[in-house]
Design a protein around this motif. Structure first.
Motif, PDB file in Angstrom:
ATOM      1  N   ASP A   8       0.872  -1.182   0.000  1.00  0.00           N
ATOM      2  CA  ASP A   8       0.000   0.000   0.000  1.00  0.00           C
ATOM      3  C   ASP A   8       0.903   1.223   0.000  1.00  0.00           C
ATOM      4  OD1 ASP A   8      -1.743   2.234   1.177  1.00  0.00           O
ATOM      5  OD2 ASP A   8      -3.199   0.603   0.990  1.00  0.00           O
ATOM      6  N   ASP A   9       0.527   2.253  -0.755  1.00  0.00           N
ATOM      7  CA  ASP A   9       1.405   3.415  -0.862  1.00  0.00           C
ATOM      8  C   ASP A   9       1.286   4.380   0.308  1.00  0.00           C
ATOM      9  OD1 ASP A   9      -1.163   4.025  -1.798  1.00  0.00           O
ATOM     10  OD2 ASP A   9      -0.452   5.694  -3.006  1.00  0.00           O
ATOM     11  N   HIS A  10       0.376   4.129   1.237  1.00  0.00           N
ATOM     12  CA  HIS A  10       0.222   5.006   2.395  1.00  0.00           C
ATOM     13  C   HIS A  10       0.807   4.342   3.642  1.00  0.00           C
ATOM     14  CE1 HIS A  10      -2.980   6.580  -0.320  1.00  0.00           C
ATOM     15  NE2 HIS A  10      -2.484   7.727   0.109  1.00  0.00           N
ATOM     16  N   ALA A  11       1.833   4.961   4.207  1.00  0.00           N
ATOM     17  CA  ALA A  11       2.505   4.392   5.381  1.00  0.00           C
ATOM     18  C   ALA A  11       1.546   4.217   6.553  1.00  0.00           C
ATOM     19  CB  ALA A  11       3.675   5.287   5.790  1.00  0.00           C
ATOM     20  N   ILE A  12       0.610   5.150   6.706  1.00  0.00           N
ATOM     21  CA  ILE A  12      -0.320   5.071   7.829  1.00  0.00           C
ATOM     22  C   ILE A  12      -1.257   3.881   7.685  1.00  0.00           C
ATOM     23  CG2 ILE A  12      -2.085   6.585   6.810  1.00  0.00           C
ATOM     24  CD1 ILE A  12      -2.460   7.771   9.647  1.00  0.00           C
ATOM     25  N   VAL A  13      -1.601   3.533   6.449  1.00  0.00           N
ATOM     26  CA  VAL A  13      -2.448   2.360   6.214  1.00  0.00           C
ATOM     27  C   VAL A  13      -1.675   1.085   6.536  1.00  0.00           C
ATOM     28  CG1 VAL A  13      -3.699   1.026   4.465  1.00  0.00           C
ATOM     29  CG2 VAL A  13      -3.871   3.527   4.490  1.00  0.00           C
ATOM     30  N   ARG A  14      -0.431   1.022   6.069  1.00  0.00           N
ATOM     31  CA  ARG A  14       0.384  -0.152   6.374  1.00  0.00           C
ATOM     32  C   ARG A  14       0.575  -0.310   7.880  1.00  0.00           C
ATOM     33  NH1 ARG A  14       3.671   2.241   2.431  1.00  0.00           N
ATOM     34  NH2 ARG A  14       5.366   2.508   3.941  1.00  0.00           N
ATOM     35  N   ALA A  15       0.782   0.806   8.553  1.00  0.00           N
ATOM     36  CA  ALA A  15       0.959   0.757  10.012  1.00  0.00           C
ATOM     37  C   ALA A  15      -0.309   0.259  10.696  1.00  0.00           C
ATOM     38  CB  ALA A  15       1.338   2.138  10.539  1.00  0.00           C
ATOM     39  N   GLY A  16      -1.455   0.674  10.183  1.00  0.00           N
ATOM     40  CA  GLY A  16      -2.727   0.239  10.760  1.00  0.00           C
ATOM     41  C   GLY A  16      -2.923  -1.264  10.618  1.00  0.00           C
ATOM     42  N   PHE A  17      -2.622  -1.792   9.443  1.00  0.00           N
ATOM     43  CA  PHE A  17      -2.727  -3.245   9.247  1.00  0.00           C
ATOM     44  C   PHE A  17      -1.713  -3.987  10.110  1.00  0.00           C
ATOM     45  CE2 PHE A  17      -4.639  -2.314   4.902  1.00  0.00           C
ATOM     46  CZ  PHE A  17      -5.912  -2.702   5.291  1.00  0.00           C
ATOM     47  N   ARG A  18      -0.504  -3.433  10.200  1.00  0.00           N
ATOM     48  CA  ARG A  18       0.533  -4.071  11.011  1.00  0.00           C
ATOM     49  C   ARG A  18       0.094  -4.160  12.471  1.00  0.00           C
ATOM     50  NH1 ARG A  18       4.286  -1.070   9.388  1.00  0.00           N
ATOM     51  NH2 ARG A  18       4.430   0.372  11.139  1.00  0.00           N
ATOM     52  N   GLU A  19      -0.512  -3.096  12.951  1.00  0.00           N
ATOM     53  CA  GLU A  19      -0.998  -3.091  14.337  1.00  0.00           C
ATOM     54  C   GLU A  19      -2.110  -4.116  14.532  1.00  0.00           C
ATOM     55  OE1 GLU A  19      -2.929   0.030  17.597  1.00  0.00           O
ATOM     56  OE2 GLU A  19      -2.047   0.765  15.733  1.00  0.00           O
ATOM     57  N   MET A  20      -2.999  -4.233  13.543  1.00  0.00           N
ATOM     58  CA  MET A  20      -4.088  -5.203  13.626  1.00  0.00           C
ATOM     59  C   MET A  20      -3.579  -6.645  13.675  1.00  0.00           C
ATOM     60  SD  MET A  20      -6.780  -3.545  10.883  1.00  0.00           S
ATOM     61  CE  MET A  20      -8.021  -4.833  11.039  1.00  0.00           C
ATOM     62  N   LEU A  21      -2.417  -6.874  13.049  1.00  0.00           N
ATOM     63  CA  LEU A  21      -1.942  -8.248  12.869  1.00  0.00           C
ATOM     64  C   LEU A  21      -0.787  -8.641  13.780  1.00  0.00           C
ATOM     65  CD1 LEU A  21      -2.020  -8.225   8.960  1.00  0.00           C
ATOM     66  CD2 LEU A  21      -3.672  -9.338  10.468  1.00  0.00           C
ATOM     67  N   ASN A  22      -0.185  -7.664  14.458  1.00  0.00           N
ATOM     68  CA  ASN A  22       1.021  -7.931  15.241  1.00  0.00           C
ATOM     69  C   ASN A  22       0.846  -9.028  16.282  1.00  0.00           C
ATOM     70  OD1 ASN A  22       3.077  -6.438  14.141  1.00  0.00           O
ATOM     71  ND2 ASN A  22       2.729  -4.627  15.389  1.00  0.00           N
ATOM     72  N   ASP A  23      -0.319  -9.067  16.917  1.00  0.00           N
ATOM     73  CA  ASP A  23      -0.529 -10.018  18.011  1.00  0.00           C
ATOM     74  C   ASP A  23      -1.157 -11.327  17.554  1.00  0.00           C
ATOM     75  OD1 ASP A  23       0.501  -8.176  19.827  1.00  0.00           O
ATOM     76  OD2 ASP A  23      -1.470  -7.246  20.163  1.00  0.00           O
ATOM     77  N   GLU A  24      -1.343 -11.483  16.259  1.00  0.00           N
ATOM     78  CA  GLU A  24      -1.980 -12.697  15.752  1.00  0.00           C
ATOM     79  C   GLU A  24      -0.952 -13.821  15.632  1.00  0.00           C
ATOM     80  OE1 GLU A  24      -4.902 -15.291  14.249  1.00  0.00           O
ATOM     81  OE2 GLU A  24      -4.990 -13.412  15.393  1.00  0.00           O
ATOM     82  N   MET A  25      -1.181 -14.893  16.349  1.00  0.00           N
ATOM     83  CA  MET A  25      -0.290 -16.045  16.302  1.00  0.00           C
ATOM     84  C   MET A  25      -0.357 -16.690  14.916  1.00  0.00           C
ATOM     85  SD  MET A  25       1.132 -16.248  19.288  1.00  0.00           S
ATOM     86  CE  MET A  25       1.745 -17.928  19.365  1.00  0.00           C
ATOM     87  N   GLY A  26       0.774 -17.169  14.463  1.00  0.00           N
ATOM     88  CA  GLY A  26       0.806 -17.892  13.194  1.00  0.00           C
ATOM     89  C   GLY A  26       0.988 -17.016  11.981  1.00  0.00           C
ATOM     90  N   LEU A  27       1.192 -15.701  12.193  1.00  0.00           N
ATOM     91  CA  LEU A  27       1.421 -14.769  11.083  1.00  0.00           C
ATOM     92  C   LEU A  27       2.753 -14.059  11.269  1.00  0.00           C
ATOM     93  CD1 LEU A  27      -2.001 -12.878  10.658  1.00  0.00           C
ATOM     94  CD2 LEU A  27      -1.164 -14.799   9.308  1.00  0.00           C
ATOM     95  N   THR A  28       3.467 -13.870  10.193  1.00  0.00           N
ATOM     96  CA  THR A  28       4.665 -13.041  10.232  1.00  0.00           C
ATOM     97  C   THR A  28       4.685 -12.149   8.997  1.00  0.00           C
ATOM     98  OG1 THR A  28       7.083 -13.031  10.347  1.00  0.00           O
ATOM     99  CG2 THR A  28       6.073 -14.796   9.056  1.00  0.00           C
ATOM    100  N   ILE A  29       4.992 -10.884   9.175  1.00  0.00           N
ATOM    101  CA  ILE A  29       5.028  -9.942   8.056  1.00  0.00           C
ATOM    102  C   ILE A  29       6.416  -9.976   7.433  1.00  0.00           C
ATOM    103  CG2 ILE A  29       4.793  -7.537   7.353  1.00  0.00           C
ATOM    104  CD1 ILE A  29       2.778  -7.170   9.620  1.00  0.00           C
ATOM    105  N   GLN A  30       6.490 -10.510   6.221  1.00  0.00           N
ATOM    106  CA  GLN A  30       7.759 -10.655   5.515  1.00  0.00           C
ATOM    107  C   GLN A  30       8.310  -9.303   5.064  1.00  0.00           C
ATOM    108  OE1 GLN A  30       9.207 -13.594   6.056  1.00  0.00           O
ATOM    109  NE2 GLN A  30       9.346 -14.338   3.949  1.00  0.00           N
ATOM    110  N   PHE A  31       7.422  -8.470   4.511  1.00  0.00           N
ATOM    111  CA  PHE A  31       7.863  -7.157   4.064  1.00  0.00           C
ATOM    112  C   PHE A  31       6.653  -6.256   3.824  1.00  0.00           C
ATOM    113  CE2 PHE A  31       7.506  -9.568   0.040  1.00  0.00           C
ATOM    114  CZ  PHE A  31       6.714  -8.725  -0.711  1.00  0.00           C
ATOM    115  N   GLU A  32       6.952  -4.967   3.701  1.00  0.00           N
ATOM    116  CA  GLU A  32       5.969  -3.976   3.289  1.00  0.00           C
ATOM    117  C   GLU A  32       6.509  -3.286   2.046  1.00  0.00           C
ATOM    118  OE1 GLU A  32       4.949  -1.277   6.403  1.00  0.00           O
ATOM    119  OE2 GLU A  32       4.859  -2.853   7.931  1.00  0.00           O
ATOM    120  N   ALA A  33       5.613  -2.855   1.174  1.00  0.00           N
ATOM    121  CA  ALA A  33       6.031  -2.158  -0.046  1.00  0.00           C
ATOM    122  C   ALA A  33       5.036  -1.051  -0.353  1.00  0.00           C
ATOM    123  CB  ALA A  33       6.127  -3.129  -1.220  1.00  0.00           C
ATOM    124  N   SER A  34       5.529   0.015  -0.973  1.00  0.00           N
ATOM    125  CA  SER A  34       4.668   1.151  -1.293  1.00  0.00           C
ATOM    126  C   SER A  34       4.352   1.254  -2.776  1.00  0.00           C
ATOM    127  CB  SER A  34       5.318   2.459  -0.820  1.00  0.00           C
ATOM    128  OG  SER A  34       6.579   2.639  -1.441  1.00  0.00           O
TER     129      SER A  34
END
Length: 211
Positions: A8-34
Motif C-alpha cells: 500500500d502506498d500510504h505508510a499510515i495504512v500499512r501501520a494500521g494493518f501491522r498493528e491489527m496483525l502484530n498479536d496474531e499467532m501464526g502470522l509473520t510480516i515478511q515485508f511492506e512495499a509502497s
C-alpha cells in the motif's frame, strides 16, 4: 507460519494493518512495499504466502500487479485490500485471479479470517461478495459493460483512462502496438464509446478511477 506482505502506498495504512496483525499467532510480516515494482522485487528475495494488495498504487495499478504476481509466483495468494466498494471491483478481481477482496474499513476478525482462508489455497468471499455472486448466478443482476472485460482488456482499459498512450502501454505490457490497438478497439466496442475521452468519462461515472 503464514508469511504475509502488505502493499500500500500510504505508510499510515500499512501501520494500521501491522498493528491489527502484530498479536496474531501464526502470522509473520515478511515485508511492506509502497509500489508495485517494489513489491515484485521484494517477492523475489522474500517469498510470501499471502500478498495484501491495494488497487491504487503510484507506479502501477493493482490489476497489473495482480496479473504479474499470479504469473510469476504461483504459490502466493493475492488478497485485494481496497478503498473501493466490493460492488465496483470484487467480482472482477476474483475472476482475474485474486483469492479474495476486502474493503480497507474491514473488521480485524474479517481480515484475519481472510488471510487464513486464502493461505490455505481457498477463496475468501465476504457476505457482500457472496450476495453479488448469487444474484449474478440467479440472473437477477445484469453485468455492467466493464464487468465483461477480460483480464488483459481491463489492464489496457485502466491504463488508457490514466492517459497512457498505446505505445507506452505496449512497451510496459511487452505487447506490440498493433495488439494494444486491437484491445483498445474491443474496449470501445464493448463499452459503447468512441474515444479515450469517453472511456475516461465511463470510468469516472462507474467509480473505477484508481487514482
Amino acid at each position: 507460519m503464514i508469511r504475509l506482505a502488505i502493499v500500500d502506498d500510504h505508510a499510515i495504512v500499512r501501520a494500521g494493518f501491522r498493528e491489527m496483525l502484530n498479536d496474531e499467532m501464526g502470522l509473520t510480516i515478511q515485508f511492506e512495499a509502497s509500489t508495485g515494482e517494489e513489491a515484485q522485487s521484494l517477492l523475489r528475495e522474500h517469498p510470501c504466502d499471502v500478498l495484501m494488495l491495494d488497487l491504487s498504487l503510484p507506479d502501477q495499478n493493482g490489476i497489473d500487479v495482480l496479473r504479474a504476481v499470479r504469473q510469476r509466483y504461483e504459490s502466493t495468494q493475492v488478497l485485494i485490500i481496497s478503498s473501493f466498494s466490493e460492488e465496483r471491483y470484487a467480482l472482477s478481481m476474483i475472476r482475474n485471479g485474486a483469492s479474495g477482496y476486502l474493503c480497507k474499513d474491514c473488521d480485524q476478525a474479517d481480515l484475519i479470517n481472510a488471510i487464513h482462508t486464502v493461505a490455505q489455497g481457498r477463496r475468501y468471499v465476504s457476505s457482500t461478495t457472496a450476495d453479488l455472486l448469487a444474484r449474478e448466478m440467479a440472473g437477477e443482476s445484469q453485468k455492467l459493460p466493464h464487468e465483461q472485460l477480460s483480464d488483459r482488456e481491463m489492464q489496457v482499459f485502466m491504463r488508457l483512462v490514466k492517459g497512457e498512450s498505446v505505445s507506452v502501454i505496449a512497451q510496459d505490457l511487452h505487447l506490440s502496438v498493433k495488439t494494444v490497438s486491437t484491445y483498445r478497439s474491443r474496449l470501445l466496442e464493448k463499452l459503447g464509446v468512441a474515444s479515450n475521452a469517453e472511456l475516461t468519462t465511463y470510468a469516472h461515472q462507474q467509480g473505477l478511477l484508481l487514482s
